[in-house]
Design an enzyme around this catalytic site. Structure first.
Site, PDB file in Angstrom:
ATOM      1  N   TYR A   1      52.177 -47.242 -17.840  1.00  0.00           N
ATOM      2  CA  TYR A   1      51.181 -46.237 -18.239  1.00  0.00           C
ATOM      3  C   TYR A   1      49.813 -46.596 -17.692  1.00  0.00           C
ATOM      4  CZ  TYR A   1      47.524 -44.222 -21.163  1.00  0.00           C
ATOM      5  OH  TYR A   1      46.368 -43.629 -21.594  1.00  0.00           O
TER       6      TYR A   1
ATOM      7  N   THR B   1      41.520 -44.145 -19.771  1.00  0.00           N
ATOM      8  CA  THR B   1      41.771 -45.074 -20.872  1.00  0.00           C
ATOM      9  C   THR B   1      41.202 -46.459 -20.588  1.00  0.00           C
ATOM     10  OG1 THR B   1      43.547 -46.232 -22.063  1.00  0.00           O
ATOM     11  CG2 THR B   1      44.017 -45.569 -19.815  1.00  0.00           C
ATOM     12  N   ASP B   2      40.952 -47.215 -21.660  1.00  0.00           N
ATOM     13  CA  ASP B   2      40.509 -48.603 -21.488  1.00  0.00           C
ATOM     14  C   ASP B   2      41.642 -49.510 -21.033  1.00  0.00           C
ATOM     15  OD1 ASP B   2      41.962 -48.597 -23.849  1.00  0.00           O
ATOM     16  OD2 ASP B   2      40.404 -49.514 -25.074  1.00  0.00           O
ATOM     17  N   GLU B   3      42.887 -49.029 -21.100  1.00  0.00           N
ATOM     18  CA  GLU B   3      44.021 -49.888 -20.745  1.00  0.00           C
ATOM     19  C   GLU B   3      44.066 -50.239 -19.261  1.00  0.00           C
ATOM     20  OE1 GLU B   3      47.784 -49.266 -22.589  1.00  0.00           O
ATOM     21  OE2 GLU B   3      46.928 -48.019 -24.176  1.00  0.00           O
TER      22      GLU B   3
ATOM     23  N   LYS C   1      47.426 -44.592 -14.862  1.00  0.00           N
ATOM     24  CA  LYS C   1      46.069 -44.118 -15.120  1.00  0.00           C
ATOM     25  C   LYS C   1      45.065 -44.785 -14.178  1.00  0.00           C
ATOM     26  CE  LYS C   1      44.765 -41.610 -17.790  1.00  0.00           C
ATOM     27  NZ  LYS C   1      44.566 -40.134 -17.720  1.00  0.00           N
TER      28      LYS C   1
END
Length: 359
Positions: free
Chosen positions: A160, A134-136, A164
């Site tokens: 989260y 993810t970009d997060e 990741k």
């Protein structure tokens, strides 16, 4: 066709990928999924008579099971979609995210490494471990910051995102330490058909269908880059086939929108597709207390995958959003199959207190 072990293939992105992989004859697929709340086998019902598709209920943390499946089906690749993925849930229950996203990825890597080391040299060169992220992991951007690149430093701000980020680092480490042929993709916010209705777009669509309030965190000015799920799946397959081993590829939709704009556009589509006399769906918009540590803006620079692999998204946000709303309008049976008591209890737990705090 290659044999691919897909993990998390009954979830939103994974299921869309599996359906495409079989309809486009990309690969024979073994789908390993734990069948948590966000999984839905009805999404894959059309594959029930497909001899080149196999579903296995199980946990990616089960090293023995993963090892057996790799050997049994002589897998040419693993694509790891399996993840706990909702920020709000990670705030309430961070340990679940560590177990699945960190420990689970580690176990997959261990099983893959052992399997890969036993392969012939030719098979070793062909094998791939593709990790979907993810970009997060990159943190938050200001309105004027350049978009996330593959070399943007990691700065995760939620449990989260931290889980990741940790899994991404393990994938990188297994390539550099053991030579396992890995690939990593970091995507922006996905949307489209078959998405579990805890995420913003399906939640708003379902609430609009029922005439319920449409909750927006804070001032609604948080910005996300929106990627249509089919575009994402096609990019993943391209990276699997042509990506350079050990590399990371950012996949974005090139569609930055504020959360408020997203909800307003959904309302406008409902006013056209499901109009009610003397009523605008935008009247249902309700601003609720923001979630802790809410990142202000994400944006993806996907110039690398465009330049190296000649990929770019096909859907713009307006066309993709119209297709998405229409799909939910046309698939009421699917909606009912996922809206269990567990889901309703979580929605109440997550949103009711925010509404009360904003009164």
């Amino acid at each position: 066709m290659p044999n691919i072990l897909v993990t998390g293939g009954a979830g939103f992105i994974g299921a869309n990928f599996v359906l495409l992989a079989r309809s486009q004859k990309w690969a024979n697929v073994v789908n390993l999924d734990k069948l948590t709340y966000a999984s839905n086998l009805e999404t894959l019902a059309e594959l029930q008579n497909d001899e080149n598709y196999h579903f296995v209920s199980g946990d990616i943390s089960n090293l023995e099971l993963v090892s057996y499946l790799l050997e049994q089906y002589q897998s040419d690749a693993i694509i790891n979609f399996a993840a706990e993925s909702h920020v709000d849930r990670s705030i309430l229950s961070p340990e679940d995210f560590i177990q699945t996203n960190v420990v689970g990825t580690f176990k997959l890597l261990e099983a893959s490494k052992t399997y890969w080391q036993k392969l012939s040299s030719q098979k070793q060169q062909q094998f791939r471990f593709l990790h979907v992220s993810t970009d997060e992991v990159y943190g938050s951007l200001s309105p004027t910051d350049p978009a996330f690149r593959e070399d943007t430093p990691y700065a995760p701000n939620s449990p989260y995102a931290a889980s990741k980020a940790a899994s991404d680092h393990f994938v990188r480490a297994y390539y550099h330490t053991y030579g396992l042929p890995t690939l990593t993709t970091n995507c922006s916010n996905n949307y489209g058909p078959r998405q579990f209705p805890e995420k913003l777009i399906p939640l708003i669509i379902l609430n609009a269908l029922e005439g319920k309030s449409l909750p927006i965190y804070g001032d609604g000015q948080n910005v996300r880059d929106w990627l249509y799920v089919t575009d994402h799946c096609e990019a993943i397959y391209l990276v699997l086939k042509e990506g350079k081993v050990g590399e990371t590829y950012n996949i974005g939709g090139l569609n930055e929108q504020t959360n408020l704009s997203v909800v307003e556009k959904i309302c406008a589509i409902f006013d056209k597709l499901a109009p009610k006399s003397n009523f605008l769906h935008s009247s249902l918009i309700t601003f609720v207390k923001d979630r802790p540590g809410h990142d202000r803006r994400y944006a993806i620079d996907c110039s690398k995958i465009k330049q190296e692999l000649d990929w770019q998204p096909k859907e713009n946000f307006d066309s993709g959003l119209l297709k998405t709303v229409q799909w939910y309008l046309d698939n009421s049976a699917w909606i009912e199959s996922v809206r269990s008591g567990t889901y309703q209890n979580w929605i109440k737990r997550n949103y009711d207190s925010r509404c009360e705090n904003n009164k």
